[in-house]
Design an enzyme around this catalytic site. Sequence first.
Site, PDB file in Angstrom:
ATOM      1  N   TYR A 205      28.890-117.285 115.370  1.00  0.00           N
ATOM      2  CA  TYR A 205      29.757-116.601 116.478  1.00  0.00           C
ATOM      3  C   TYR A 205      29.497-117.792 117.628  1.00  0.00           C
ATOM      4  O   TYR A 205      29.566-117.239 118.829  1.00  0.00           O
ATOM      5  CB  TYR A 205      29.214-115.406 116.734  1.00  0.00           C
ATOM      6  CG  TYR A 205      29.712-114.268 115.809  1.00  0.00           C
ATOM      7  CD1 TYR A 205      28.260-113.759 115.159  1.00  0.00           C
ATOM      8  CD2 TYR A 205      30.583-113.664 115.455  1.00  0.00           C
ATOM      9  CE1 TYR A 205      28.756-112.855 114.196  1.00  0.00           C
ATOM     10  CE2 TYR A 205      30.865-112.834 114.665  1.00  0.00           C
ATOM     11  CZ  TYR A 205      29.756-112.547 113.812  1.00  0.00           C
ATOM     12  OH  TYR A 205      29.886-111.511 112.931  1.00  0.00           O
TER      13      TYR A 205
ATOM     14  N   HIS B 298      28.525-120.884 108.319  1.00  0.00           N
ATOM     15  CA  HIS B 298      30.048-120.192 108.133  1.00  0.00           C
ATOM     16  C   HIS B 298      30.311-119.605 109.364  1.00  0.00           C
ATOM     17  O   HIS B 298      29.465-119.713 110.495  1.00  0.00           O
ATOM     18  CB  HIS B 298      29.503-118.907 107.057  1.00  0.00           C
ATOM     19  CG  HIS B 298      28.525-117.887 107.715  1.00  0.00           C
ATOM     20  ND1 HIS B 298      27.288-117.769 107.289  1.00  0.00           N
ATOM     21  CD2 HIS B 298      28.722-117.063 108.502  1.00  0.00           C
ATOM     22  CE1 HIS B 298      26.646-116.878 107.565  1.00  0.00           C
ATOM     23  NE2 HIS B 298      27.606-116.264 108.844  1.00  0.00           N
TER      24      HIS B 298
ATOM     25  N   ASP C 181      19.632-109.146 110.409  1.00  0.00           N
ATOM     26  CA  ASP C 181      18.942-110.408 109.489  1.00  0.00           C
ATOM     27  C   ASP C 181      19.529-111.437 109.581  1.00  0.00           C
ATOM     28  O   ASP C 181      20.842-111.866 109.608  1.00  0.00           O
ATOM     29  CB  ASP C 181      18.624-109.785 108.165  1.00  0.00           C
ATOM     30  CG  ASP C 181      19.840-109.479 107.350  1.00  0.00           C
ATOM     31  OD1 ASP C 181      20.051-108.420 106.575  1.00  0.00           O
ATOM     32  OD2 ASP C 181      20.816-109.976 107.642  1.00  0.00           O
TER      33      ASP C 181
ATOM     34  N   TYR D 118      35.544-107.762 115.798  1.00  0.00           N
ATOM     35  CA  TYR D 118      34.636-106.906 116.759  1.00  0.00           C
ATOM     36  C   TYR D 118      33.836-107.941 117.420  1.00  0.00           C
ATOM     37  O   TYR D 118      33.138-107.725 118.558  1.00  0.00           O
ATOM     38  CB  TYR D 118      33.933-106.101 116.105  1.00  0.00           C
ATOM     39  CG  TYR D 118      32.373-106.666 115.543  1.00  0.00           C
ATOM     40  CD1 TYR D 118      32.537-107.581 114.450  1.00  0.00           C
ATOM     41  CD2 TYR D 118      31.458-105.778 115.972  1.00  0.00           C
ATOM     42  CE1 TYR D 118      31.300-108.084 114.111  1.00  0.00           C
ATOM     43  CE2 TYR D 118      29.885-106.505 115.400  1.00  0.00           C
ATOM     44  CZ  TYR D 118      29.974-107.365 114.621  1.00  0.00           C
ATOM     45  OH  TYR D 118      28.839-107.938 114.231  1.00  0.00           O
ATOM     46  N   ARG D 119      33.818-109.298 117.082  1.00  0.00           N
ATOM     47  CA  ARG D 119      33.051-110.173 117.811  1.00  0.00           C
ATOM     48  C   ARG D 119      33.475-111.634 117.275  1.00  0.00           C
ATOM     49  O   ARG D 119      33.988-111.679 116.124  1.00  0.00           O
ATOM     50  CB  ARG D 119      31.695-110.032 117.123  1.00  0.00           C
ATOM     51  CG  ARG D 119      30.509-110.698 117.622  1.00  0.00           C
ATOM     52  CD  ARG D 119      29.279-110.159 116.698  1.00  0.00           C
ATOM     53  NE  ARG D 119      27.920-110.855 117.119  1.00  0.00           N
ATOM     54  CZ  ARG D 119      26.835-110.603 116.627  1.00  0.00           C
ATOM     55  NH1 ARG D 119      26.924-109.745 115.742  1.00  0.00           N
ATOM     56  NH2 ARG D 119      26.104-111.352 116.595  1.00  0.00           N
TER      57      ARG D 119
END
Lengths: 140, 537
Positions: free
Chosen positions: B92, B398, B151, B485-486
């Site tokens: 992100y 990723h 995690d 959502y993010r």
Amino acid sequence: MISRREMLQWGMVAPALASVSQIAFAGELPALGTGLLDAILLDDRLSPAAGWSALPAGVTTLHFAGDVTQIWYETIDPAWRHRGYVLGGITAASTLFVLETLAHQQGRRVVSHVPLNATPRKPDHSVRWIIAPHHRSVMP
Amino acid sequence: MTILPPDMDEARFAAFLRELGAAVGADWVWSGEKDMFPYRDSFSPVWNTEEERHASAAVAPANVEQVSEVVRIARRHRVPLFPISTGKNFGYGGPSPNVTGSVVLDLKRMNRVLELNEERAYALLEPGVSYFDLYRAIQERGLRLMVDCPDPGWGSPVGNSLERGVGYTMPYFRDHFGAHCGMEVVLPDGEVMRTGMGAMPGADTWQEYPYGFGPDPSGLFAQGNFGVVTKMGFRLMPLPEHYQTGLITVPKRRDFVKLVEHVNYLNDSGLIGEVEYGSPLSVLMGDGDFAALATKTGGPSDTAMDAAASAAGLHSWQVELQFFGPEAATRANWNYAKDRILSAIPGAEAKAGDDFPLPASEAELENVTQPYPTRIKRHRSLGVPSLVEWKIVRDDGHIGFFPVLPRTGEAVFEVQRVLGDAMKEFPSLPPFFNALTTPLMWHTHTFQMVFAPSIKHDDPAHNAISHEAMKKCVAVAAEHGWGDYRASPIYQDDVSATYGFNDHILRRFHEQLKDAIDPDGIIAPGRGGVWPRRFRT
């Protein structure tokens, strides 16, 4: 598992690290007072058949088998919260990535990174590495 | 090449850095290419391209007074700041900003666990505290409190909750922002504000009643850019006495609809922890014919999937359930869940898994004694931070798209089909959406699916495919009402644009607030898709 040849290569390099003027990594290590490794981290899953006997005497070795969490939590993280501390290692690449990421937060970086397998791109190949203080806030 | 803040030359930048050094100590300012490597997004799909965002410098204050001073300095010079806690927001954007040239406001030195209260079950933390730090503090004091951690556990409870990150224990605690209670914020003018009961001098309920009085602005600081959070309270779960697990499988494809209904009931009634859905048919994906069926354009028929399952002697779906509480209660709840589902779905089967008192032993955390194949990762499910999850990361990292969908089996089937077909345009990527893709229930009562193509530092062509696929997936999902959502800074505008009800009134409302509260656009411009006036076209 790494080969005996690769282990001997580490065994030849490690004593040279005792003297900053001689070491192969002199250009990479920051200017330290002694130039010694404080510890070597070893993934016992990669141990050569003969064990880690080729390592020089007198260097602290830290051992784990696959999951680096406990040794980092108990030993490496506390050490990284103080100045100094040069750590070498023979681990899987995924372990190095984890430690490198944590090291960055503590003003340190990977100063040496040598793949130990013939095909480095395969998942989780073995690597030999050194993480050392980089930013002035953690230099000894 | 020197990266500079917007509208600033090198001489003024140097003067700005000297002011920062005077405020926090010269050792705690980073600048220059040689020092700035920790602040790059190592998971960036635009790594080493012109699109990559780069910070110009970083500054690490030690306390809230220094944060206020840094914000005032930045405001005087009109330099954007990008606050980070531990900078581990991988997938992100990590520690890198929305606007190239921003200065990272690294809160890592503010790493104190300010209060841990076992009897009233809360913690008050600074942003530099990691989940490992919180866990260590609880263990060292011998407290019977449980952490709900993502995690790996190297992230910050403050940072993760402000990103609306999620966990793996009981429903209330999995919503990390929802489980917060009270925060302290440095506003864009340097003033310090406290939310909830923290706004009442002398109140001892800051971490027990989140709302205080009047409008509650705390949501503005989650995925927002209205201030710098310097303290945050969290509700913590008392360590349960016992842990029970169990597996339920159902034979037919369409049984998934009823299975979801019953699991939703158990979750919403507070009887179970995080669930792991899966399909026993996953073992067949190595067979070319089955894989072709599972990834068929338009989706496979129920009949064909049921036939394949029957031929393989396998059930179509499974769900792993987790129960926390007194031993008798966990057994009773498992028996209730089992009886409820087995009586509703013909052919359903149940198998009890491990159960043991808490805290778990090292062997129990390894989860190697389950009498069935398990997807549960015990460390995170039992609130023990770990680094081992990193092994799932392929290549160099990723990107992540986790669309929110209705919590029904029918919605899961529709997402499988629609996004599976849409992603066929990118055949080099794994088939994230296929007939066996199951939802996550990480948030309290929400389904999400996973799209996480990898990136490779030495393969820009591959990264370009992942990048394009991400944008397409966001767009197609939004057409069906499945929003993200993010998001990483490079996707935040795309995602924000999909929340366009009434001509994007939500974004326009945020922009009005932003212009009033942060007229110079100092705090993280662009975060959450909210741009201050000076950066809006």
